[in-house]
Design an enzyme around this catalytic site. Structure first.
Site, mmCIF file in Angstrom:
data_model
loop_
_atom_site.group_PDB
_atom_site.id
_atom_site.type_symbol
_atom_site.label_atom_id
_atom_site.label_comp_id
_atom_site.label_asym_id
_atom_site.label_seq_id
_atom_site.Cartn_x
_atom_site.Cartn_y
_atom_site.Cartn_z
ATOM 1 N N SER A 171 0.893 -1.198 -0.087
ATOM 2 C CA SER A 171 -0.060 0.150 -0.135
ATOM 3 C C SER A 171 1.015 1.288 0.061
ATOM 4 O O SER A 171 1.614 1.540 -0.933
ATOM 5 C CB SER A 171 -1.011 -0.013 1.162
ATOM 6 N N ASP A 221 -2.446 6.435 -3.452
ATOM 7 C CA ASP A 221 -1.133 5.551 -2.984
ATOM 8 C C ASP A 221 -0.944 4.592 -3.695
ATOM 9 O O ASP A 221 -1.387 4.361 -4.748
ATOM 10 C CB ASP A 221 -1.598 5.211 -1.174
ATOM 11 N N ASP A 241 -1.043 1.302 -3.917
ATOM 12 C CA ASP A 241 -1.832 0.198 -4.516
ATOM 13 C C ASP A 241 -3.395 0.645 -4.854
ATOM 14 O O ASP A 241 -4.472 0.088 -5.279
ATOM 15 C CB ASP A 241 -2.045 -1.130 -3.506
ATOM 16 N N ASP A 256 -6.004 2.137 -2.984
ATOM 17 C CA ASP A 256 -7.002 2.200 -2.460
ATOM 18 C C ASP A 256 -7.214 3.279 -1.381
ATOM 19 O O ASP A 256 -8.265 3.279 -0.800
ATOM 20 C CB ASP A 256 -6.779 0.689 -1.282
#
Length: 449
Positions: free
Chosen positions: A101, A240, A242, A244
């Site tokens: 992440s 960010d 990834d 999410d």
């Protein structure tokens, strides 16, 4: 949380803590556990973000899955919520995302999604952990036709992009600046907003395996703030690693955090009778100004512990459709099962277009109170018992009485370190300093280490 699985899967420094050996075992044991709950041969989607360690861990994980007869569909670089969406809509058995992440490039993680698109429940994670801790691997070892195979599935990316575009509106004439964090959104965000007709400027779109989240993205939006002002963009959108999370920037270069984004989306839906149970789910860290804005609009809120996992649990349990965190995780359950930065970005620009309002106007309805957070090192045995110490309980009660409802104090233990977190919000910086410092002094004197 278990020994290996935290609130967001298994994480650690790649090739040191999260090794290829561990990735292989997670694939093998995770695949086996999943296969015990399937009548057909399981089909698992696997994706990763842009970290240099992603391909190493992907290869090891897939080898483990294949060794217990799982059929693997390789999605390549794709946002975490893209995996969740595809698993559910393509009726796969499960999905696995390789990402850490918003963490730096040296870290990585492995996160499983069940066939319904939600993260694995605690019981399934416990089954996998039991196999990881077993003295011997006694699982079946099929050969020939019993092994799994790999299907390259690049069309998964385009299907996810098309889904996001279908939830938006024509953005012709809107100037939009994107920061893809040199992460997973670098493969998808530009095309989504091109398809929507936006006038685009994009930064941090050239991942090299090492520059993911490095001075860019939702945790470092300063460069995007400058870019918005330089280009005259009407909105900036920072994801960010990834994708999410989403943090937005208004036309003046001012940050719009998750609290304000949740309010904007929630109010838009509430005004149209589409906010489920007229409630937004948030965490204890959401700003007092967010709460006051909801109260003014007559919107209810449900408050959970910190972590999008807990927000999603509450949403599923009660049937809510909007929730999230100040950090930019926003869950729109009508569309996806997890926080989705690009989905939230599409909805935010749609709201601007349909209301004819600037982002600064929409965000101005929430007055963010100054907030200060101090971490105090304490004896580990005492961090969960701080409120039982008479002097600490008394000073908090005294400070809350002085606030007279125009401020907020939150004292909570760290989940992973011997720390007590003291947070306060009040109308001015001076008041916030006073409340936090006064409480912190008493905590240090009573239980500080």
């Amino acid at each position: 949380m278990g020994k290996y699985f935290g609130t967001d899967g298994v994480r650690g420094e790649a090739n040191v803590e999260l090794t290829p050996e561990l990735a292989f075992k997670l694939g093998r044991f995770g695949g086996y556990v999943l296969s015990q709950h399937e009548t057909d041969v399981p089909r698992v989607f696997v994706a990763r973000d842009t970290r240099i360690s992603g391909q190493m861990l992907e290869a090891a994980l897939i080898a483990g899955l294949l060794s217990v007869g799982i059929h693997v569909y390789k999605l390549g670089v794709l946002a975490t919520p893209g995996v969740a969406h595809l698993v559910k809509t393509e009726k796969a058995s499960a999905g696995v995302m390789i990402s850490a992440s918003h963490n730096p490039a040296q870290d990585n993680g492995i996160k499983f999604f069940a066939g319904d698109g939600f993260k694995l429940d605690d019981a399934l994670e416990a089954e996998i952990e039991a196999l990881l801790d077993a003295e011997e691997d006694t699982l079946p070892r099929p050969s020939a036709q019993g092994l799994g195979d790999v299907v390259e599935y690049p069309e998964g990316l385009r299907k996810y992009q098309q889904f996001l575009v279908s939830t938006g509106t024509d953005l012709d004439g809107m100037k939009v600046a994107l920061d893809t964090a040199n992460g997973a959104a670098a493969t998808s965000a530009r095309q989504i907003f091109v398809d929507l007709g936006a006038d685009l400027t994009v930064m941090a779109e050239k991942p090299d395996g090492l520059n993911i989240n490095e001075g860019v993205g939702s945790t470092h939006p300063e460069k995007l703030q400058e870019l918005v002002k330089e280009t005259g963009s009407q909105i900036g959108l920072a994801f960010d690693g990834d994708s999410d999370r989403l943090i937005a920037v208004d036309e003046n270069g001012v940050l719009v955090d998750g609290d304000r984004i949740m309010y904007i989306v929630g109010k838009y839906l509430a005004d149209r009778g589409l906010l489920a149970k007229n409630t937004i789910v948030t965490t204890v860290m959401s700003n007092l100004g967010f709460h006051k804005a909801l109260d003014r609009e007559g919107i209810e809120k449900a408050v959970t512990a910190v972590g999008d996992r807990y927000v999603v649990e509450e949403m599923r349990k009660e049937g809510y459709n909007v929730g999230g965190e100040q950090s930019g995780h926003v869950i729109l359950m009508d569309y996806n099962t997890t926080g989705d930065g690009q989905l939230t970005a599409v909805q935010l620009t749609k709201i601007m277009k349909e209301t004819g309002k600037k982002l600064s106007e929409l965000a101005a309805e929430v007055t963010i109170y100054p907030q200060k957070l101090v971490n105090i090192r304490v004896e580990n045995s005492m961090k969960d018992k701080a409120m039982e110490v008479p002097a600490i309980a008394a000073i908090i009660e005294k400070m809350e009485a002085e606030m007279a409802g125009n401020g907020r104090i939150l004292v909570r233990p760290s989940g992973t370190e011997p720390l007590l977190r003291v947070m306060a919000e009040a109308p001015t910086d001076a008041e916030v300093d006073y409340y936090v410092d006064t409480i912190a002094d008493v905590v240090r004197a009573e239980i500080g280490s």
